[in-house]
Design an enzyme around this catalytic site. Structure first.
Site, short mmCIF file in Angstrom:
data_model
loop_
_atom_site.label_atom_id
_atom_site.label_comp_id
_atom_site.label_asym_id
_atom_site.label_seq_id
_atom_site.Cartn_x
_atom_site.Cartn_y
_atom_site.Cartn_z
N HIS A 160 61.19 81.63 20.98
CA HIS A 160 61.86 82.94 20.89
C HIS A 160 61.92 83.43 19.45
O HIS A 160 62.81 84.20 19.09
CB HIS A 160 63.29 82.88 21.45
CG HIS A 160 63.40 82.19 22.77
ND1 HIS A 160 63.31 82.85 23.98
CD2 HIS A 160 63.54 80.87 23.08
CE1 HIS A 160 63.43 81.97 24.96
NE2 HIS A 160 63.55 80.75 24.45
N SER A 281 49.12 100.06 -1.08
CA SER A 281 49.66 101.28 -0.47
C SER A 281 49.29 102.47 -1.34
O SER A 281 49.18 102.35 -2.56
CB SER A 281 51.18 101.15 -0.36
OG SER A 281 51.78 102.43 -0.32
N LYS A 287 53.36 97.35 -3.06
CA LYS A 287 52.96 96.79 -1.78
C LYS A 287 51.72 95.90 -1.85
O LYS A 287 50.76 96.19 -2.55
CB LYS A 287 52.70 97.91 -0.76
CG LYS A 287 53.92 98.71 -0.35
CD LYS A 287 55.00 97.87 0.33
CE LYS A 287 54.60 97.43 1.72
NZ LYS A 287 54.71 98.50 2.70
N GLU A 294 46.56 92.65 10.41
CA GLU A 294 47.01 93.71 11.34
C GLU A 294 45.83 94.26 12.14
O GLU A 294 45.95 94.53 13.34
CB GLU A 294 47.67 94.84 10.56
CG GLU A 294 49.01 94.43 9.94
CD GLU A 294 49.46 95.47 8.94
OE1 GLU A 294 50.23 96.36 9.31
OE2 GLU A 294 49.05 95.39 7.77
#
Ligand code: ARG
Length: 468
Positions: A160, A281, A287, A294
């Site tokens: 979980h 970014s 960033k 992703e």
């Protein structure tokens, strides 16, 4: 209609195809990717026709050398594909006419585009399988290298996404080794059914010439010849199977990608992605984004989509060939490209990742991750497990209320929760917990060492196979 091929195939019509309709049925923008398979298949076919005396040796030689030079032209980017010629098969045939004249017209003897395209696809999928297997093997080696390089690193195992029990980082990586191993086996199993020669089935009913299908199968490296002409030209289950195997592989990759995104976050900070695999970014200069991970996760969607799409295309088709089946190709080609690039690029990311062992250890120790071990401790001293669970649950509640970790509790505090606790409760550590899980498949260093050795053997054996 001015193009030659239009005249060549439309003799029963008195006019050319509508321009938009012509573009609508064309597939050259994506099926050009089958050019190598198409040419290899045609050469084997022409040589078989000559061997069987269906065309002359001289004609077969002309056809073969013409096809070889067309392949060179394509590879050098010199052949301009024409959408009026619909697909790769007709583009190559048309070019052959330009090169060797009417002899080119003999190549399509005892053949239909239906068995031709089925052949090209099977050759294409066979290659795609062997590339997928070799890239999965490479990825397994990367996992092994990282696991071996971080043998003693401990981490929280999660359920979980909550800290559950401590494990070895290597054990976690080896879980992916297992998934990739099954992925490889799925591809290899699928190969058995792809490895069947459909050429020689004609349009649907078989061929009325004395062809030698075994010869063609041998020339092209197929281990079997199809046994029903209708089936051979009209099923794409082998593409479905390949795409299903690719979908499962992407599912696995996507889970590792998700963990990479999580682990590289400031909050987890378990791993650091190498700058070569990180993106920036456009607005926030600080960033360092995990876009590769992703996109691996994101591209899984299109691979699933292609599988569903083909299953849906096929479900209502009467036997035998239907043009709907041309819709198999864009999805297949994109699946191959997506799978192979994802495996390649993501393996590079994993190979270069920096593991923050100290940070992971702190996080592991900073949770109540040894609660199961405390319960097991009480069980060993005679308490039924359910009661032990209850006692430790209360102890966790108490420790949280005091803002303490287990190791910060005094023996008195332990004994308040159960008199079965004695001094040796402090011997319950992350390392001891891990070492205790020593049954087959567990996270104990002994088991992980066995798993690493076994894994090395698996990737090693395959090396020898490839070398043969
Ligand atoms: N481009 C076609 C396909 O991919 C080739 C087969 C065409 N056959 C036909 N009977 N129209 O399916």
């Amino acid at each position: 209609m001015s193009d030659k091929r239009g005249e060549r195939l439309r003799s029963r019509f008195s006019k050319g195809i509508n321009k938009l309709a012509g573009q609508y049925v064309a597939s050259i923008s994506f099926d050009w990717r089958l050019y190598r398979q198409d040419i290899a298949g045609s050469i084997a076919h022409a040589q078989m026709l000559a061997k069987q005396g269906i065309i002359s040796e001289r004609d077969a030689e002309l056809i073969t050398s013409g096809l070889v030079s067309i392949r060179d032209e394509i590879e050098q980017g010199k052949l301009e594909f024409k959408s009026e010629l619909e697909d790769i098969h007709m583009n190559i045939e048309n070019r052959l006419f330009e090169k060797i004249g009417d002899v080119a017209g003999k190549l399509h003897t005892a053949r239909s585009r239906n068995d031709q395209v089925a052949l090209d696809l099977r050759l294409f999928v066979k290659e795609a399988i062997s590339e997928a297997v070799s890239k999965l093997r490479k990825f397994q080696r990367v996992l092994l290298d990282v696991a071996e390089g971080n043998r003693n690193v401990v981490m929280p195992g999660y359920t979980h996404l909550q800290p559950a029990q401590p494990i070895l980082f290597a054990h976690h990586l080896l879980a992916y080794f297992e998934m990739f191993q099954r992925d490889i086996e799925r591809f290899q199993d699928c190969l058995k059914r792809v490895d069947v020669l459909p050429l020689g089935s004609g349009a649907l009913a078989g061929v009325a010439y004395p062809i030698d299908r075994d010869f063609v199968a041998r020339r092209l490296g197929f281990s079997q010849v199809s046994t029903n002409s209708l089936d051979a030209v009209s099923d794409r289950d082998f593409v479905v199977e390949y795409e299903a195997a690719a979908a499962v592989t992407m599912m696995h990759l996507s889970r590792l990608a998700e963990e990479t995104v999580l682990w590289s976050s400031a909050e987890f900070d378990f791993v650091e992605i190498d700058e070569a695999y990180a993106t920036s970014s456009s607005i926030m200069p600080q960033k360092k984004n995990p876009d590769v991970a992703e996109l691996t996760r994101g591209k899984t969607g299109r691979v699933y989509g292609h599988l569903m799409s083909l299953l849906t295309v096929m479900k209502g088709l009467p036997l035998a060939y239907n043009r709907d089946m041309q819709e198999d190709k864009e999805g297949l080609v994109d699946t191959v490209d997506t799978l192979l690039s994802s495996l390649e690029v993501f393996a590079g990311l994993v190979r270069t990742v920096k593991v923050n062992a100290a940070r992971i250890r702190d996080v592991t120790a900073g949770s109540y991750i040894l609660a199961t071990d405390l319960a097991d401790y009480l069980v060993k001293r005679g308490l039924p497990f359910r009661q032990a669970h209850n006692v430790v649950g209360k102890l966790v509640q108490y420790a949280i209320s005091k803002g303490k970790g287990f190791e910060e509790l005094s023996l008195e505090e332990y004994r308040n929760s159960s008199p079965l606790f004695t001094e040796d409760v402090y011997a319950i550590t992350v390392e001891a917990s891990i070492a205790a899980r020593n049954a087959i498949g567990g996270t104990a260093p002994e088991q992980v060492a066995v798993a690493l050795t076994r894994a090395r053997e698996i990737v090693g054996v395959e090396d020898e196979k490839q070398a043969d």
